[in-house]
Design a protein around this motif. Structure first.
Motif, mmCIF file in Angstrom:
data_model
loop_
_atom_site.group_PDB
_atom_site.id
_atom_site.type_symbol
_atom_site.label_atom_id
_atom_site.label_comp_id
_atom_site.label_asym_id
_atom_site.label_seq_id
_atom_site.Cartn_x
_atom_site.Cartn_y
_atom_site.Cartn_z
ATOM 1 N N ILE A 263 -29.574 -30.442 -7.727
ATOM 2 C CA ILE A 263 -30.830 -30.088 -8.509
ATOM 3 C C ILE A 263 -31.528 -31.648 -9.110
ATOM 4 C CG2 ILE A 263 -31.623 -29.028 -10.537
ATOM 5 C CD1 ILE A 263 -30.568 -27.285 -8.746
ATOM 6 N N VAL A 264 -32.787 -31.659 -8.853
ATOM 7 C CA VAL A 264 -33.547 -32.815 -9.256
ATOM 8 C C VAL A 264 -33.497 -33.116 -10.765
ATOM 9 C CG1 VAL A 264 -35.450 -34.423 -9.089
ATOM 10 C CG2 VAL A 264 -34.641 -32.874 -7.149
ATOM 11 N N THR A 265 -32.840 -34.036 -11.313
ATOM 12 C CA THR A 265 -32.860 -34.122 -12.813
ATOM 13 C C THR A 265 -34.002 -35.455 -13.306
ATOM 14 O OG1 THR A 265 -31.022 -35.708 -12.533
ATOM 15 C CG2 THR A 265 -30.415 -33.758 -12.906
ATOM 16 N N GLY A 266 -34.316 -36.061 -12.399
ATOM 17 C CA GLY A 266 -35.178 -37.425 -12.700
ATOM 18 C C GLY A 266 -36.008 -37.688 -11.498
ATOM 19 N N ALA A 347 -26.625 -29.258 -17.889
ATOM 20 C CA ALA A 347 -26.596 -29.819 -19.204
ATOM 21 C C ALA A 347 -26.107 -31.141 -19.326
ATOM 22 C CB ALA A 347 -25.803 -28.887 -20.027
ATOM 23 N N PRO A 348 -26.782 -31.929 -20.099
ATOM 24 C CA PRO A 348 -26.346 -33.451 -20.177
ATOM 25 C C PRO A 348 -25.153 -33.688 -20.794
ATOM 26 C CG PRO A 348 -28.002 -32.921 -22.077
ATOM 27 C CD PRO A 348 -28.056 -31.619 -21.207
ATOM 28 N N PHE A 349 -24.401 -34.721 -20.443
ATOM 29 C CA PHE A 349 -23.241 -35.346 -21.239
ATOM 30 C C PHE A 349 -23.498 -36.091 -22.273
ATOM 31 C CE2 PHE A 349 -19.708 -37.839 -22.089
ATOM 32 C CZ PHE A 349 -18.677 -37.545 -21.743
ATOM 33 N N ASN A 391 -27.015 -36.635 -15.730
ATOM 34 C CA ASN A 391 -27.802 -36.399 -16.776
ATOM 35 C C ASN A 391 -27.026 -36.420 -18.184
ATOM 36 O OD1 ASN A 391 -30.411 -35.373 -18.005
ATOM 37 N ND2 ASN A 391 -29.958 -33.040 -18.024
ATOM 38 N N VAL A 392 -27.590 -37.247 -18.920
ATOM 39 C CA VAL A 392 -26.774 -37.705 -20.345
ATOM 40 C C VAL A 392 -27.618 -37.488 -21.589
ATOM 41 C CG1 VAL A 392 -25.179 -39.263 -19.140
ATOM 42 C CG2 VAL A 392 -27.066 -40.106 -20.033
ATOM 43 N N ARG A 393 -27.144 -37.562 -22.540
ATOM 44 C CA ARG A 393 -28.084 -37.600 -23.759
ATOM 45 C C ARG A 393 -27.315 -38.273 -24.884
ATOM 46 N NH1 ARG A 393 -28.960 -31.431 -26.271
ATOM 47 N NH2 ARG A 393 -30.637 -31.709 -24.532
ATOM 48 N N VAL A 394 -28.153 -39.088 -25.717
ATOM 49 C CA VAL A 394 -28.071 -39.543 -27.177
ATOM 50 C C VAL A 394 -28.563 -38.791 -28.137
ATOM 51 C CG1 VAL A 394 -27.375 -41.756 -26.051
ATOM 52 C CG2 VAL A 394 -29.528 -41.193 -26.667
ATOM 53 N N GLU A 395 -28.188 -38.855 -29.166
ATOM 54 C CA GLU A 395 -28.725 -37.963 -30.482
ATOM 55 C C GLU A 395 -28.941 -38.863 -31.695
ATOM 56 O OE1 GLU A 395 -26.494 -34.359 -30.745
ATOM 57 O OE2 GLU A 395 -27.228 -33.504 -28.842
ATOM 58 N N ASN A 396 -30.034 -39.050 -32.423
ATOM 59 C CA ASN A 396 -30.131 -39.533 -33.577
ATOM 60 C C ASN A 396 -29.505 -41.246 -33.250
ATOM 61 O OD1 ASN A 396 -31.505 -37.391 -34.740
ATOM 62 N ND2 ASN A 396 -29.361 -36.354 -34.936
ATOM 63 N N THR A 397 -29.964 -41.905 -32.792
ATOM 64 C CA THR A 397 -29.477 -43.140 -32.222
ATOM 65 C C THR A 397 -29.997 -44.305 -33.061
ATOM 66 O OG1 THR A 397 -30.581 -43.352 -30.068
ATOM 67 C CG2 THR A 397 -28.255 -42.455 -30.076
ATOM 68 N N PRO A 467 -31.223 -39.240 -16.646
ATOM 69 C CA PRO A 467 -30.184 -39.719 -15.727
ATOM 70 C C PRO A 467 -29.711 -41.109 -16.205
ATOM 71 C CG PRO A 467 -31.958 -39.001 -14.439
ATOM 72 C CD PRO A 467 -32.667 -38.949 -15.906
ATOM 73 N N LEU A 468 -28.285 -41.360 -15.977
ATOM 74 C CA LEU A 468 -27.711 -42.576 -16.342
ATOM 75 C C LEU A 468 -27.580 -43.408 -15.110
ATOM 76 C CD1 LEU A 468 -26.314 -44.310 -18.446
ATOM 77 C CD2 LEU A 468 -24.182 -43.525 -17.570
ATOM 78 N N ASP A 469 -28.499 -44.706 -15.217
ATOM 79 C CA ASP A 469 -28.782 -45.761 -14.166
ATOM 80 C C ASP A 469 -28.157 -46.936 -14.724
ATOM 81 O OD1 ASP A 469 -29.893 -46.507 -11.676
ATOM 82 O OD2 ASP A 469 -31.776 -47.116 -12.913
ATOM 83 N N TYR A 470 -28.335 -48.004 -13.603
ATOM 84 C CA TYR A 470 -27.705 -49.431 -14.227
ATOM 85 C C TYR A 470 -29.049 -50.284 -13.776
ATOM 86 C CZ TYR A 470 -24.928 -53.560 -14.322
ATOM 87 O OH TYR A 470 -24.205 -54.632 -14.688
#
Length: 807
Positions: A263-266, A347-349, A391-397, A467-470
């Motif tokens: 599935i395309v995420t970004g 769902a994002p990690f 797919n990853v997530r950060v919250e209230n950072t 997505p998590l990239d470098y």
């Protein structure tokens, strides 16, 4: 010595961080060979050779030769050539020559187009050099040569003895080759290319393999046009987690994989154009990522939520410009079929203190960790790698590095790491790298959602997904498809306390490559920092003052116009009429931008302090100590400390000057030690990372420490203040050497731990600038004045600092 006269303005411009589709360096395995050419290359190699261009059955129209640079610095090609010899040379065979120009960027490629055939449908991407060599599609030898005169060797032994040959590839049945034999398999449809990591063991058969041609130019462009590949219609047997594997390197590198579902995420439409896919049906191994980047080279036609099948070649790409960066596993030259649209993305990690370990990376005693099985529950770098492309997530950072000119910022996903007093992430030791730092970019079009302009201590509230990239500049990066809202926490620029009449105030300020061509606004902001935030110190030590025409490389070394413009800006801001002293460097001998000739400068307020002028100081003469007790003085003021010492090669030399305040002598040393260029980053694939530049700074510290010790031997009560940009940490070997035997004490260690910083890099608030004093100075106040490093709007990338002394 250079003195001021009556008053009389290139900020570095970096390209947008583009990720280029290149498979670059891995760890090298060196084996004994029956014969060797040059020592295995740490920088430029011949990465791919294709001689089937335009032949029957070929897709590409031209032959090509591709170079790759696996080093940490650009490799200049002026005076170099690539040369070709038939696989079975006769007595009359001659080497053909294509001269080269330009350079190969670190981690980059360089494409040389050669002769075209009559067939083929696809043109090469824009070549970086063009020749007319007609390579054989089956057998031949290509050499990278220092020089443009044709080679004369026609045997492997003779060519091995020619020192002009930097690299050589024999393919097919070539007589001239490196090692045990030529690489086989070249044809009208197959090139020969180095395998993952660009190994160079001087054995062509071991280092290269045949496969589909994948030419890439310096801009990272792959071929476009011609016949469009037919997309897959059925899923293949290989899934994303099979491609990613449970180490940093794909077990499928170099293989063409058919029908990978996801599935395309970004979607990324700038820089390295392509898209991310993720398998919604993960395996049970937490070490294997379920996400993957698909490099298209042109604007993708897919959308987030598309269910796709992708056929492509697996490659490892090393985007980081600094040495030792991590790789990205990707699919290249893809054929894509969209099965359906509008699907929910996986769902994002969630990245937080529960999911990110406090330990940063496994220790391989300085070796590569690429082959180690990932342990995401134990090490932060392994956690990020196990999520590469997902797919990853950060919250209230919390924001720990301000928005930069490339619309990037850093957040702290792990709140347990030590915060600075103003909301940053404190870097207090090589073993304390702050494992929760993550860069944030945006995949959202600017017209739909401008990237937030954030300062340190601000927050991204709500969720930030993608997505998590470098990143090219190092660091795992959340490429956001959803951005949290910015909460401005009102960070203010600091103003230091006013000095008492009985105190002499000495400041240091790195003004970041200042020259007269810089905008008036930069001069005004720097001057405001001196006058308002530092309260017009009695003495200001400046670093990175460039010569009068900045980075124009024409032999100019005089900086009087630069200094005059800056002192005039200070006066216009309400500051004193500063006088100044400096020493012009030898042209291009002190590092920095070529032609810029950066140097240190003393500014001083003659209404408060006087400067003792002692002739004899120059770029080549060393200052010494004469006299004893209160009569101890300098043989030259200003003077450079041992400028001929090899410790100062391509680096600034410390400048010492003798001042008087209330008739009391003060020796001030202006410093700008060598940079950290070439060091491996904290997130290096080599752990623990090598800090090669540290060796020179430690030598520099030893030279200066010996000078201060000599001065204190002449007068134990000498008042010495050593300030500047030391380009190293308070816990580094260089600072330990500089303070050896107690000749100097580093004042940053007197601050609370959460206030020890003057610079922010990759989300870490850290110390590069220092103020040190000799034992005789007892009544000292010290302040790092935070006006730049934490802010999106900066006059410089360093914070100034000030020492107030009652001598």
């Amino acid at each position: 010595m250079t003195k001021s006269t009556a008053p009389r303005r290139t900020r570095r411009s970096l390209l947008r961080a583009a990720v280029l589709p290149v498979a670059v360096a891995g760890s090298l395995v060196l084996v004994p060979l029956p014969s060797a050419f040059a020592a295995p290359s740490a920088d430029v190699v011949i990465s791919e050779v294709y001689g089937g261009g335009g032949n029957s059955g070929a897709t590409l129209k031209n032959d090509f030769i591709e170079l790759a640079n696996k080093g940490g610095a650009a490799f200049g090609l002026a005076g170099y050539s690539v040369q070709y010899l038939p696989g079975a040379p006769s007595a009359g065979s001659k080497w053909g020559v294509t001269a080269l120009t330009g350079s190969v960027a670190p981690g980059g490629r360089y494409l040389i187009a050669e002769a075209a055939g009559t067939g083929g449908t696809v043109v090469l991407p824009t070549p970086d050099a063009t020749g007319t060599l007609a390579l054989s599609g089956a057998s031949g030898t290509v050499a990278l040569v220092q020089g443009t005169d044709p080679l004369s060797c026609k045997t492997a032994a003779d060519c091995a003895a020619d020192p002009r040959i930097k690299d050589l590839v024999g393919f097919g049945t070539a007589v001239v080759r490196e090692g045990s034999g030529p690489v086989t398999g070249a044809s009208a449809t197959a090139s020969v290319a180095r395998t993952a990591g660009l190994p160079d063991t001087d054995d062509n058969a071991a280092d290269l393999k045949a496969g589909a041609p994948t030419p890439v130019n310096a801009a990272g462009e792959a071929p476009e046009g011609g016949d469009t590949p037919t997309g897959p219609t059925e899923p293949g047997s290989v899934r994303i987690h099979d491609i990613q594997g449970n180490t940093r390197l794909s077990p499928k590198t170099g293989k063409n994989i058919a029908g990978v579902p996801g599935i395309v995420t970004g979607v990324r439409t700038y820089g390295s154009k392509g898209f991310w896919i993720q398998d919604p049906n993960p395996d049970a191994d937490p070490a294997t990522s379920e996400g993957l980047f698909v490099y298209t080279g042109s604007t993708p036609t897919v959308a987030v939520g598309d269910s796709v099948l992708v056929t492509g070649k697996v490659a490892e790409y090393y985007p980081a410009l600094s040495a030792g960066g991590q790789s990205i596993t990707q699919l290249t030259a893809p054929a894509v079929t969209v099965l359906s649209a509008g699907n929910a993305v996986p769902a994002p990690f969630v990245l937080n203190g529960d999911s990110i370990p406090s330990a940063y990376a496994p220790d391989a005693a300085g070796g590569s960790i690429e082959g180690l099985t990932l342990a995401p529950a134990s090490y932060a770098l392994d956690r990020y790698e196990s999520l590469e492309g997902m797919n990853v997530r950060v919250e209230n950072t919390r924001v720990v590095q301000a928005t930069d000119q490339y619309s990037e910022l850093w957040v702290q996903a792990r709140k347990q790491d030590l915060a600075s007093s103003r909301g940053g992430a404190m870097y207090l030791g090589y073993d304390k790298p702050n494992s929760g730092r993550v860069m944030v970019q945006s995949l959202i079009p600017t017209a739909d959602r401008p990237f937030p302009t954030a300062n340190v201590g601000d927050e991204l509230t709500g969720v930030t997904d993608g997505p998590l990239d470098y990143n090219r500049f190092g660091g795992y990066t959340l490429a956001a498809t959803t951005l949290g809202a910015l909460k401005d926490n009102g960070l203010q620029r600091e103003v230091t306390d006013r000095a008492l009449p009985s105190e002499v105030a000495i400041a240091t300020y790195n003004v970041e490559n200042l020259d007269p061509s810089d905008p008036d606004e930069k001069f005004s902001e720097l001057a405001k920092g001196v006058v308002t935030n530092l309260r017009s110190p009695d003495i200001v030590v400046l670093e990175e003052i460039q010569d009068n025409n900045g980075a124009v490389n024409d032999g100019t070394v005089d900086a009087s116009s630069t200094i005059a413009k800056f002192t005039a800006a200070i006066a216009a801001a309400g500051g004193p009429a500063y006088d100044w002293r400096s020493i012009d460097p030898e042209n291009n001998k002190d590092g920095g931008e070529p032609g810029g000739n950066i140097r240190t400068v003393f500014l001083f307020n003659p209404a408060r302090v006087s400067f003792t002028d002692t002739p004899g100081g120059s770029a080549t003469s060393a200052v010494d100590v004469t006299g004893t007790g209160k009569w101890a003085s300098l043989t030259a003021s200003p003077g450079w400390i041992d400028p001929g010492n090899e410790a100062w090669s391509s680096s600034r030399k410390p400048m010492v000057g003798e001042f008087k305040f209330h008739n009391k002598k003060i020796f001030v040393i202006a410093n700008h030690f060598n940079s950290k260029g070439g060091d491996q980053g904290l997130d290096s694939r080599f752990q623990a990372p090598a800090r090669s530049s540290e060796v020179q700074r430690t030598k520099q510290a030893a030279v200066e420490q010996a000078f201060v010790a000599k001065l204190l031997a002449a007068d134990p009560n000498a008042r010495v203040v050593s300030v500047g940009d030391f380009n190293d940490y308070q816990f580094s070997p260089a600072l330990a050497t500089l303070t050896k035997d107690g000749v100097l004490r580093d004042l940053v260690n007197c601050l609370p731990a959460n206030e020890r910083y003057s610079y922010v890099f990759q989300g870490n608030s850290q110390v590069l600038d220092h103020s040190l004093v000799s034992p005789a100075l007892k009544h000292v106040e010290y302040d790092v004045v935070h006006i730049n490093s934490e802010f999106a709007s900066q006059a410089s990338d360093h914070d100034p600092q000030i020492v107030r002394i009652k001598p």
